[in-house]
Structure formats: C-alpha cells, structure tokens
Write an enzyme that holds these catalytic residues in place. Structure first.
Site, PDB file in Angstrom:
ATOM      1  N   ASP A 112       9.346   2.978   1.456  1.00  0.00           N
ATOM      2  CA  ASP A 112       8.170   3.711   1.924  1.00  0.00           C
ATOM      3  C   ASP A 112       8.047   3.415   3.421  1.00  0.00           C
ATOM      4  OD1 ASP A 112       5.658   4.491   2.735  1.00  0.00           O
ATOM      5  OD2 ASP A 112       4.592   3.661   1.011  1.00  0.00           O
ATOM      6  N   PHE A 165       0.853  -1.194   0.000  1.00  0.00           N
ATOM      7  CA  PHE A 165       0.000   0.000   0.000  1.00  0.00           C
ATOM      8  C   PHE A 165       0.885   1.239   0.000  1.00  0.00           C
ATOM      9  CE2 PHE A 165      -2.166   3.529   2.078  1.00  0.00           C
ATOM     10  CZ  PHE A 165      -3.338   3.588   1.343  1.00  0.00           C
ATOM     11  N   LYS A 218       2.739  10.031   8.327  1.00  0.00           N
ATOM     12  CA  LYS A 218       2.076   9.604   9.569  1.00  0.00           C
ATOM     13  C   LYS A 218       2.721  10.219  10.824  1.00  0.00           C
ATOM     14  CE  LYS A 218      -0.668   6.007   7.765  1.00  0.00           C
ATOM     15  NZ  LYS A 218      -0.375   5.237   6.571  1.00  0.00           N
TER      16      LYS A 218
END
Ligand code: PLP
Length: 393
Positions: free
Chosen positions: A217, A132, A246
């Site tokens: 990532d 993702f 985040k």
C-alpha cells in the site's frame, strides 16, 4: 473567529473554526485572508502544492475534450496512463479508481480471487498492527489501527494483524489459508514508522516461498514522497500488487491498483466503478507523472527531506524533540508526553499547518517541490512555538 455556517455538514471530524478558500503552491488562505504555510497539503496529496498551473491547464484542456466516456468503454487517456504507470513501476496491469480505500478494496478482492483460483480457496490477508489502509469497511478491517478495533462490528473477516518487524509472528501467522501480506513500507497515519528493510526482505522471501501475494500500500509513500518514485525502489522488492493514491492526482481524486501479468484474473463484473479511469482524472495523473519524471521530483523530496531532518536535529539539541524519523518528505518527530493536538493549534495560530497523527507525534507532509525558503519559514515558526511552549510549562 469565523462564524462559519457549517450546520448542514454531517459531522465526521473535529475541524477548527476556519474556512479555507484559496491555495497556491505551499500556501493556503482562509476566508479572513490569513496565509498559512501548508505542511499537510491535503494529507500528502498536493505533491506540487496547491493549484499548480500545469495541472490546471491539463484539467481544463481535458474538460474541453472528454470528461467521461463510460467505464464500459476504453478511452485514450486510460490507455496512455496505464502504459506510463506500468513502464515506470515495472508492473504490468493497472486499474483506476477515485480513492485510496477503493484501490485497497480492489487489492483485497484481487488477493482473494487469487486465493480462490490458485491457492485452494486461501482467503486470509495478513496486515500489520498500527497500519492504516483506508475507511471502507474492508479497508478498516484490514487496518491494524487500534482505534478502529471496536468500530462497526462485525468487521469483514479474514484479516490477521501481526506486529510490524516481528518475523517469527509473521511466520506463525502464514498458513495454507493465507493469500496475501499487505503492508505500508512506511506506516503513514500510524506515525511514520518504516518497516525494517531486513525484515521486509525476509517477509518477501517467505511470501514467494509460500505462494502468498505481497501487496504494498503505497498510497502515502508512492509518487516521490519518500525520495524515490516508488518506495519499493529503496528495498529492491517489486510487490505483486501495488496501490497508489494521494499524490498521484496532485490533488485531483485519483487512485490506482497495479499488478503483475499473472494477476489479470478478475472476471467481468468482479471489479469496476462509475468513476473508474474517467478521462478527467487520467489527465490529472498523466500530467503529474510526466512532470514528476521530467523534474526528477524524487530528488527534491530527498534533498529537502534531508535539510528538514538536519534542522530538526539541531532543534533537538535545544528542545525535548525526539525520534526524528521518516524518508524523503514523509517525516515525523515525537514531543513525548506533550499535548500535540494543542501544539498543532498553536502552530496554526502562527500560520503553520502541521499534523499530529498520534498523541505525542508531529508529522510533516510538505509539497514535494518545496524550496529552501519554505523550510526557513517553517523553522522560524516552529522554533518560535517550541520556545514559547517549553518556557510556559
Ligand atoms: C490515505 C491512505 C489510504 C486511504 O486513502 P483514501 O484516498 O483516503 O481512501 C490508504 N492507505 C494509506 C497508506 C493511506 O495513507
């Protein structure tokens, strides 16, 4: 039940009929005053829990000084934060934006730029199945999430998905057209699956040998979540490009792309954004990263992660809870064949917020500064729910 007036919100997600109005530390309160122990934390975002006082202070101070000087000017805070992040990571250059998907877009563009300038027009990017990388069209195209496959066709071309931990498949996929390999060291949304460290070492060596950029990532795994400041430290591999998001803003919208010196190859106009490196978000990042390093927050994440894992293992002796996995405070377990969506709802009814990223999977993403008392509370509720759940069926 609430009678929430949500009719003017464009539907994008199934949300429970609750409205949250307040958060403090590891707790959230809804408008009826109910308190919840939060093991979602804005999707692994609020690394210091909800509304930490030091972050509020840093943001307030910055609103009184400078909020946004314009992305076409340097500002003091962007210089400070870039220096801090590069020093902490060992990379050399930083670009700032507001969301993880944007940081990955930047990484995809930088990899293609590298291919165009330095690798005879190579443009293909290899990613993993079940990965993702975000919800912009290019990030969805990069993602190996099966549910994304039929959506918004035609996708951005040039992404090849190979199975995670399959070195032969990776080797076969790499060609003269490959400019980058992009991966999450631990797949987060995919259900908390770590890339095998031996595979990762071989993949990194293959990339180096073939002149293929290695892009990590670390939007979910970065900033102490896995028990190290950056997840790449666990493997002793420094990627060419690193994306962060985040936890980096402690809840404030912030993301970053870092890269090594030789990849400072964008030309004016290639990359940017109105909210790139605005002082307010930089102030959030500076205050979070300084605090993390002063507290050695990764140590608490590692210690509390271990404690949760042990308690899960002891539950597994009594309930059909399997496959306990993860790193630091990015943890998951399976309730195979169970309706975990409903399980999450039952937990919520008892004041515990958990997430089921995939059917049959429960994921825990508590704040990184949680303490033993929160873990005790978490397991009191969890055990209660498990007891009821499995006596019922
Ligand atoms: C959350 C996430 C993203 C997307 O970040 P947004 O801020 O939601 O755009 C990308 N990659 C990974 C690994 C993530 O966990």
């Amino acid at each position: 039940m609430q009678h929430a007036k949500t009719g003017h919100l464009l539907f994008t997600a199934h949300r429970p009929d609750l409205v949250f109005s307040r958060g403090k530390g590891s707790y959230l309160w809804d408008t009826s005053g109910r308190k919840y122990l939060d093991c979602i934390n804005g999707w692994a975002v609020n690394c210091y829990g909800h509304s930490p006082a030091f972050l509020a202070k840093a943001l307030y101070r910055q609103t009184r000084t400078l909020v946004n000087a314009s992305p076409s000017f340097f500002n003091e805070t962007m210089i400070t934060f870039a220096e801090m992040l590069c020093e902490a990571s060992g990379l050399d250059k930083a670009f700032f934006c507001a969301t993880g998907a944007e940081a990955n877009e930047g990484a995809i563009k930088l990899a293609r730029k590298y291919g165009a300038l330095k690798k005879n027009g190579a443009f293909e990017i290899i990613t993993f199945t079940n990965s993702f990388h975000g919800r912009t069209l290019a990030a969805m195209s990069a993602s190996g999430k099966a549910a994304f496959k039929p959506l918004f066709e035609p996708k951005v071309p040039g992404f090849i998905h190979v199975p995670i931990n399959d070195f032969d498949a990776l080797k076969k996929a790499v060609s003269a057209a490959t400019c980058a390999l992009m991966l999450e060291p631990v797949q987060g949304e995919g259900g908390v699956y770590e890339v095998d460290p031996v595979f990762l070492k071989k993949a990194a060596a293959l990339c180096r040998e073939q002149g293929v950029l290695l892009v990590f990532d670390e939007i979910q795994t970065g900033l102490c979540r896995t028990g190290a400041l950056f997840c790449f430290e666990h493997y002793g591999i420094l990627p060419d490009i690193l994306t962060l998001g985040k936890g980096i803003g402690g809840g404030y919208p912030l993301a970053a792309l870092l890269c090594r010196e030789g990849l400072d190859i964008f030309e004016a106009g290639d990359q940017g954004g109105t909210y790139s490196a605005v002082s307010l978000s930089m102030a959030a990042g500076i205050s979070i990263l300084s605090r993390m390093r002063a507290d050695r927050l990764w140590e608490n994440a590692a210690r509390m992660g271990l404690m949760i894992t042990r308690r899960l293992e002891s539950l597994a002796a009594r309930y059909p809870l399997t496959n306990i996995r993860g790193k630091g405070l990015l943890l998951a377990f399976d309730l195979k064949g169970e309706d975990t969506k409903t399980f999450v709802e039952v937990c919520r009814g008892k004041g515990l917020l958990l997430n089921s990223p995939q059917p049959g999977v429960i994921r825990l993403m508590p704040a990184l500064n949680i303490q033993e008392r929160h873990i005790k509370e978490l397991f009191t509720i969890l055990e209660n729910v498990l007891k009821e759940w499995f006596s019922r069926t």
